[in-house]
Write a protein that holds these residues in place. Structure first.
Motif, PDB file in Angstrom:
ATOM      1  N   LYS A 243       0.684  -1.167  -0.039  1.00 35.13           N
ATOM      2  CA  LYS A 243       0.000   0.036  -0.073  1.00 35.13           C
ATOM      3  C   LYS A 243       0.856   1.226  -0.038  1.00 35.13           C
ATOM      4  O   LYS A 243       2.268   1.232   0.154  1.00 35.13           O
ATOM      5  N   GLU A 244       0.456   2.304  -0.144  1.00 31.44           N
ATOM      6  CA  GLU A 244       0.924   3.819  -0.070  1.00 31.44           C
ATOM      7  C   GLU A 244       1.153   4.158   1.222  1.00 31.44           C
ATOM      8  O   GLU A 244       1.610   5.215   1.563  1.00 31.44           O
ATOM      9  N   TYR A 245       1.034   3.504   2.391  1.00 32.35           N
ATOM     10  CA  TYR A 245       1.014   3.971   3.772  1.00 32.35           C
ATOM     11  C   TYR A 245       1.224   2.738   4.403  1.00 32.35           C
ATOM     12  O   TYR A 245       0.785   1.363   4.240  1.00 32.35           O
ATOM     13  N   HIS A 246       1.788   2.879   5.753  1.00 37.38           N
ATOM     14  CA  HIS A 246       1.634   1.768   6.478  1.00 37.38           C
ATOM     15  C   HIS A 246       0.694   1.645   7.220  1.00 37.38           C
ATOM     16  O   HIS A 246      -0.337   2.553   7.369  1.00 37.38           O
ATOM     17  N   LEU A 247      -0.086   0.456   7.865  1.00 31.57           N
ATOM     18  CA  LEU A 247      -0.768   0.130   8.715  1.00 31.57           C
ATOM     19  C   LEU A 247      -0.627   0.552  10.093  1.00 31.57           C
ATOM     20  O   LEU A 247       0.426   0.261  10.911  1.00 31.57           O
ATOM     21  N   SER A 248      -1.048   1.892  10.564  1.00 28.24           N
ATOM     22  CA  SER A 248      -0.596   2.591  11.829  1.00 28.24           C
ATOM     23  C   SER A 248      -1.387   2.598  12.897  1.00 28.24           C
ATOM     24  O   SER A 248      -2.603   2.252  12.825  1.00 28.24           O
ATOM     25  N   SER A 249      -1.152   3.166  13.927  1.00 26.84           N
ATOM     26  CA  SER A 249      -1.789   3.315  15.211  1.00 26.84           C
ATOM     27  C   SER A 249      -3.137   4.113  15.082  1.00 26.84           C
ATOM     28  O   SER A 249      -3.979   4.028  15.888  1.00 26.84           O
ATOM     29  N   ALA A 250      -3.137   5.070  14.087  1.00 23.00           N
ATOM     30  CA  ALA A 250      -4.189   5.801  13.793  1.00 23.00           C
ATOM     31  C   ALA A 250      -3.866   6.871  12.375  1.00 23.00           C
ATOM     32  O   ALA A 250      -2.785   6.316  11.716  1.00 23.00           O
ATOM     33  N   ASP A 251      -4.882   7.339  11.880  1.00 20.94           N
ATOM     34  CA  ASP A 251      -4.560   8.213  10.632  1.00 20.94           C
ATOM     35  C   ASP A 251      -3.659   9.237  10.859  1.00 20.94           C
ATOM     36  O   ASP A 251      -3.769  10.267  11.703  1.00 20.94           O
ATOM     37  N   PRO A 252      -2.294   9.061  10.209  1.00 21.67           N
ATOM     38  CA  PRO A 252      -1.356  10.048  10.585  1.00 21.67           C
ATOM     39  C   PRO A 252      -1.829  11.438  10.088  1.00 21.67           C
ATOM     40  O   PRO A 252      -1.367  12.586  10.611  1.00 21.67           O
ATOM     41  N   LYS A 253      -2.687  11.757   9.346  1.00 19.56           N
ATOM     42  CA  LYS A 253      -3.005  13.161   8.542  1.00 19.56           C
ATOM     43  C   LYS A 253      -3.934  13.631   9.751  1.00 19.56           C
ATOM     44  O   LYS A 253      -3.987  14.737   9.849  1.00 19.56           O
ATOM     45  N   MET A 254      -4.595  12.785  10.707  1.00 17.59           N
ATOM     46  CA  MET A 254      -5.265  13.549  11.713  1.00 17.59           C
ATOM     47  C   MET A 254      -4.626  13.420  12.984  1.00 17.59           C
ATOM     48  O   MET A 254      -4.616  14.591  13.699  1.00 17.59           O
ATOM     49  N   VAL A 255      -3.959  12.560  13.357  1.00 18.87           N
ATOM     50  CA  VAL A 255      -3.174  12.616  14.593  1.00 18.87           C
ATOM     51  C   VAL A 255      -1.925  13.117  14.583  1.00 18.87           C
ATOM     52  O   VAL A 255      -1.148  13.656  15.495  1.00 18.87           O
ATOM     53  N   GLY A 256      -1.227  13.081  13.497  1.00 22.94           N
ATOM     54  CA  GLY A 256       0.062  13.720  13.150  1.00 22.94           C
ATOM     55  C   GLY A 256       1.207  12.524  12.908  1.00 22.94           C
ATOM     56  O   GLY A 256       1.258  11.501  13.754  1.00 22.94           O
TER      57      GLY A 256
END
Length: 475
Positions: A243-256
């Motif tokens: 994918k174009e992003y990691h599966l992260s602990s939250a949406d980086p655009k929202m949380v940082g």
């Protein structure tokens, strides 16, 4: 199929596919690999292409299919075909330049588009007669159009890699030239049976022809089912999604970006919870096949090839209870059905309500029940919400039907069985002055869902992540 005892099956998403150089350097010719083979690739259409062929996934702006489905005398779908043609030819020019191979690429995809347009013209003419209804054929039309996007990207990638000296093979699963419907599994077996994975690199279309039709069940998630079935039937060692992003602990655009952390390990339970909130790592039905065959799924970031990504297994449980991901869903409507006479017959109200929800093809995210009320939390647009409200009011004239727009924010983890975790989550939201409309925590202890007024979505997500993920990681 030879050389298949230690291979991977890998899916490349549309956004990644639109950046060939990154795909070539970070996935296909990744320096960490000893050789490029022992892999099967399943590819999505280029970003935005399926929107043009069907309809825009987010805005619902009609593409070829959307216009054809609503057209009677109107031929605006032909204009949409021209838009697709221009876009596909433009993509070929960007990838191949002014070369003989570009001309070959154009011939391949233009032939498919011409065939499809001719089929739609014939169908449109046929349905001018009273004995034929266009609605009877729309699902087949949708499947045919969707398959063109993946045929385009898979053919191109196979031939681009051949230019790089890789023995890439285009595997066409669309069933474009077959004269009868066949079973999906049989088609996959037939196409891969003669391939030697030690010596060739199959590039398969994300759409796979099926006698039953993939889109009736999966709609736009069909490529994940193709990917899953190929992994299961070829007995892959591991399944990988790029994918174009990691599966992260939250949406980086929202949380940082500086506050989120990539999830290193999790399980299929967590993946299913994410899918329910519209943040699919993989479609639950596609994950089921991998899970049953004990094939692990890895989600990788195309643009960070050195990162191992997120490994999803059926057995993983975090070494201590914790929240792994904070995710949520907007555009949710709560439908509360209240009737003083419901006591003792909730099932009847529920069954009849669910029948209407299914009839309108609306996704249910959650629900709760009291002695005389039942509330369904549904993901849909305003048009469908109003339609369902009318149907419920007609079905239950004695009941009160209360509809409101809400959001759902959820804390998710493979093991959240810890005294005080729920209290900390509630405190994090309460400190923001947010009133909780409803709260759900199941006995499986893999998620806590908060139903909130829609305006609090981002604030609640940031607050939960700060209290349940960031502060825990600091300890």
């Amino acid at each position: 199929m030879n050389g298949s005892n230690s291979h991977t099956v890998e899916k490349i998403g549309g956004t990644s596919m639109s950046q060939y150089q990154a795909v070539r350097d970070n996935i296909m010719l990744n320096q960490q690999l000893k050789n490029p083979y022992q892999r099967i690739f399943v590819v999505s259409a280029y970003a935005g292409m399926t929107n043009l062929l069907l309809e825009h996934k987010k805005t619902a702006e009609p593409g070829v299919y959307g216009r054809f489905a609503s057209a009677e005398e109107d031929r605006s779908w032909m204009e949409a075909f021209e838009t697709v043609r221009s876009k596909m030819v433009e993509t070929n020019l960007e990838l191949f330049g002014e070369t003989a191979l570009r001309e070959k690429a154009d011939r391949f995809i233009l032939r498919r588009l011409d065939d499809a347009e001719r089929a739609l013209t014939d169908l449109n003419n046929l349905c001018q007669h009273g004995h034929f209804e266009i609605g009877d054929h729309l699902l087949k039309v949708r499947e045919m159009l969707a398959s063109i996007g993946e045929a385009h990207s898979a053919w191109n990638l196979a031939h681009l890699l051949q230019k790089e000296g890789i023995n890439a093979v285009f595997v066409d699963l669309t069933g474009w030239d077959i004269d009868k419907a066949v079973d999906m599994d049989e088609l996959i077996k037939e196409k891969f049976w003669s391939l030697d994975l030690k010596e060739c690199l199959p590039i398969a279309t994300g759409y796979c022809h099926s006698a039953k039709g993939l889109m009736a069940t999966f709609d736009r998630g069909y490529s994940e089912m193709t990917f899953s079935r190929i992994a299961v039937l070829t007995k892959a060692e591991e399944a990988i999604i790029h994918k174009e992003y990691h599966l992260s602990s939250a949406d980086p655009k929202m949380v940082g970006l500086d506050k989120v952390v990539p999830i290193g390990l999790t399980n299929y339970d967590v993946a299913d919870q994410l899918a329910n909130l519209g943040m699919e790592a993989i479609h639950p039905r596609a994950a089921k096949g991998l899970r049953q065959s004990e094939i692990s799924l890895r989600v990788k970031n195309t643009f960070e090839p050195e990162h191992k990504g997120t490994l999803i297994t059926s057995t993983y449980v975090s070494d201590k209870p914790k929240v792994e991901i904070v995710a949520g869903r907007q555009n949710v409507y709560s439908f509360e059905l209240f009737d003083q006479d419901m006591m003792g017959q909730v099932n009847r109200f529920d069954i009849e309500t669910l029948a209407l929800i299914n009839e309108l093809k609306i996704q249910m995210v959650s629900k709760d029940v009291t002695a005389n009320s039942i509330t369904h939390y549904l993901s849909c647009n305003l048009k469908k919400a109003k339609r369902l409200q009318t149907l419920l009011e007609n079905k239950f004239p004695e009941a009160e039907v209360n509809v409101r727009k809400v959001c759902i924010v959820s804390a998710i983890g493979s093991d959240m069985q810890e005294a005080g975790m729920l209290a900390r989550a509630v405190k994090a939201i309460a400190e923001q002055g947010i009133s909780i409309q409803a709260l759900h925590q199941s006995m499986r202890q893999v998620d806590i869902q908060f139903v909130l007024d829609e305006k609090h979505f981002e604030t609640a997500t940031v607050a939960l992540h700060k209290h349940l993920v960031e502060q825990e990681n600091e300890v």
